[in-house]
Design a protein around this motif. Structure first.
Motif, short mmCIF file in Angstrom:
data_model
loop_
_atom_site.label_atom_id
_atom_site.label_comp_id
_atom_site.label_asym_id
_atom_site.label_seq_id
_atom_site.Cartn_x
_atom_site.Cartn_y
_atom_site.Cartn_z
N GLY A 57 -6.76 -63.23 27.66
CA GLY A 57 -6.01 -62.55 28.73
C GLY A 57 -4.60 -62.16 28.38
N ASP A 58 -3.85 -63.05 27.73
CA ASP A 58 -2.45 -62.76 27.41
C ASP A 58 -2.31 -61.68 26.34
N ARG A 59 -3.38 -61.41 25.60
CA ARG A 59 -3.29 -60.45 24.51
C ARG A 59 -3.85 -59.08 24.89
N LEU A 60 -4.34 -58.97 26.11
CA LEU A 60 -4.98 -57.73 26.53
C LEU A 60 -4.25 -57.11 27.71
N GLU A 61 -4.24 -55.79 27.76
CA GLU A 61 -3.72 -55.12 28.95
C GLU A 61 -4.66 -55.35 30.13
N GLN A 62 -5.94 -55.46 29.84
CA GLN A 62 -6.94 -55.63 30.89
C GLN A 62 -8.10 -56.46 30.36
N ALA A 63 -8.49 -57.49 31.12
CA ALA A 63 -9.61 -58.33 30.73
C ALA A 63 -10.90 -57.50 30.80
N LEU A 194 -10.20 -63.38 35.95
CA LEU A 194 -11.10 -62.24 35.83
C LEU A 194 -10.36 -60.96 36.19
N PRO A 195 -10.82 -59.80 35.68
CA PRO A 195 -10.06 -58.56 35.85
C PRO A 195 -9.86 -58.17 37.31
N GLU A 196 -8.74 -57.49 37.55
CA GLU A 196 -8.36 -57.10 38.91
C GLU A 196 -9.44 -56.27 39.58
N LEU A 197 -10.05 -55.33 38.84
CA LEU A 197 -11.08 -54.48 39.43
C LEU A 197 -12.24 -55.31 39.95
N LEU A 198 -12.69 -56.28 39.18
CA LEU A 198 -13.81 -57.12 39.61
C LEU A 198 -13.42 -57.98 40.80
#
Length: 261
Positions: A57-63, A194-198
Motif C-alpha cells: 500500500g505505501d508503495r502504490l498510488e492505488q491498491a 483495500l482500494p477506495e473504489l472497492l
C-alpha cells in the motif's frame, strides 16, 4: 476487531482443493488460473486483496482493485509461499449443519448477486465492470465473518428476523452486535487498506452512485428471488433497476431472467 484476523480466515473447500492442485504444478500456474476460483470465494478474495494492499500500500498510488491484479503484483511464487494449505470453511461447521445451511444460502446469494451486478455494469458500459462484480461478491462479507467468528450471535440475528420479518436488519444488528454490518464492513475494509473504489462500491450508504446502485440492487434482487420470482418485493427491485438501466420493466425482467440462466 482482532477476532477478524485476515490471514486466519477459512476458505471454501473447493478453493482449498484447487489451490493445492495448482501448487503441485506451481511452475505452470498463472494469475488468471488462480483468480478464476479465488475471486468467487469471498473470504479468499479478502485475504488476497487485503494482504497485497497492506504489503504494498505505501508503495502504490492505488491498491489493486481485482484479485488478478493483486496476484500479478505479488507474484506466483510468493503467493504459494504466503498462502499455504488453507483452513476449510465447511470443516469449521461440520458439526453445525444449521449454521452451514445459513452460510450456503448467503454464498448462493452473493454468487447470484455478482452475476446480476456484472450484467448491470456491462449494460451501463462500465469500464470497472470486473470491480463491480468483485464488490458484489464481497458485499455481504461482514455477515459471513460473523457466522465464522461468532456463530451464536449470527444465529440470534437470523432467529429474530425469522420470528419478525418486519424487523429491520440494521436494528437487529445494532441490538446484537452493537454495530451495523455495513459499518463493520467499511471499518474492516479500511483497516485492511483495500482500494477506495472497492470500499465505495460496497458501501450501501453511497447508493446514489451508479456503481454502488448496481451492487446494491443486484444484492437485493438476489435476496428477494432466492426462493423464486414471486416475491412481492421484486416489483420494486425491477422498477429501480429499470430506472438505473433506462429500460422498460418488461425488458428489465427479461434481462434478469437471462442473467439468471
Amino acid at each position: 476487531m482482532r477476532q477478524f484476523d485476515l490471514m486466519s480466515l477459512p476458505v471454501l473447500r473447493e478453493s482449498a482443493a484447487k489451490l493445492e492442485a495448482l501448487r503441485a504444478t506451481e511452475d505452470d500456474a498463472d494469475a488468471h488460473q488462480l483468480a478464476e476460483f479465488i475471486r468467487t470465494d469471498p473470504l479468499f478474495s479478502l485475504k488476497v486483496l487485503g494482504y497485497v494492499s497492506m504489503k504494498f500500500g505505501d508503495r502504490l498510488e492505488q491498491a489493486p482493485e481485482s484479485v488478478t491484479a493483486a496476484l500479478v503484483l505479488l507474484g506466483i511464487g510468493p503467493f504459494f509461499r504466503i498462502f499455504g494449505p488453507q483452513a476449510v470453511l465447511e470443516d469449521v461447521f461440520a458439526d453445525a449443519p444449521e449454521a452451514q445451511a445459513h452460510i450456503d444460502r448467503l454464498l448462493d446469494r452473493c454468487w447470484r448477486a455478482s452475476n446480476f451486478a456484472l450484467g448491470f455494469a456491462v449494460h451501463r458500459r462500465d469500464f470497472d465492470a470486473a470491480v463491480v462484480q468483485q464488490a458484489a461478491v464481497l458485499h455481504d462479507f461482514a455477515e459471513l465473518l460473523v457466522w465464522v467468528r461468532a456463530p451464536s450471535l449470527a444465529m440470534t440475528i437470523a432467529t429474530r428476523q425469522a420470528l419478525d420479518p418486519q424487523l429491520r436488519s440494521s436494528t437487529v444488528q445494532k441490538q446484537v452486535l452493537n454495530i451495523e454490518l455495513n459499518d463493520l464492513q467499511q471499518a474492516l475494509l479500511k483497516q485492511w487498506r483495500l482500494p477506495e473504489l472497492l470500499r465505495r462500491i460496497t458501501d450501501d450508504k453511497h447508493a446514489v452512485a451508479p456503481q454502488v446502485q448496481s451492487v446494491v440492487l443486484a444484492t437485493q434482487v438476489a435476496r428477494h428471488s432466492a426462493n423464486g420470482w414471486d416475491n412481492a418485493a421484486i416489483e420494486d427491485d425491477v422498477n429501480a433497476i429499470a430506472a438505473m438501466l433506462s429500460l422498460s420493466n418488461l425488458a428489465t425482467r427479461r434481462l434478469l431472467f437471462e442473467l439468471e440462466a
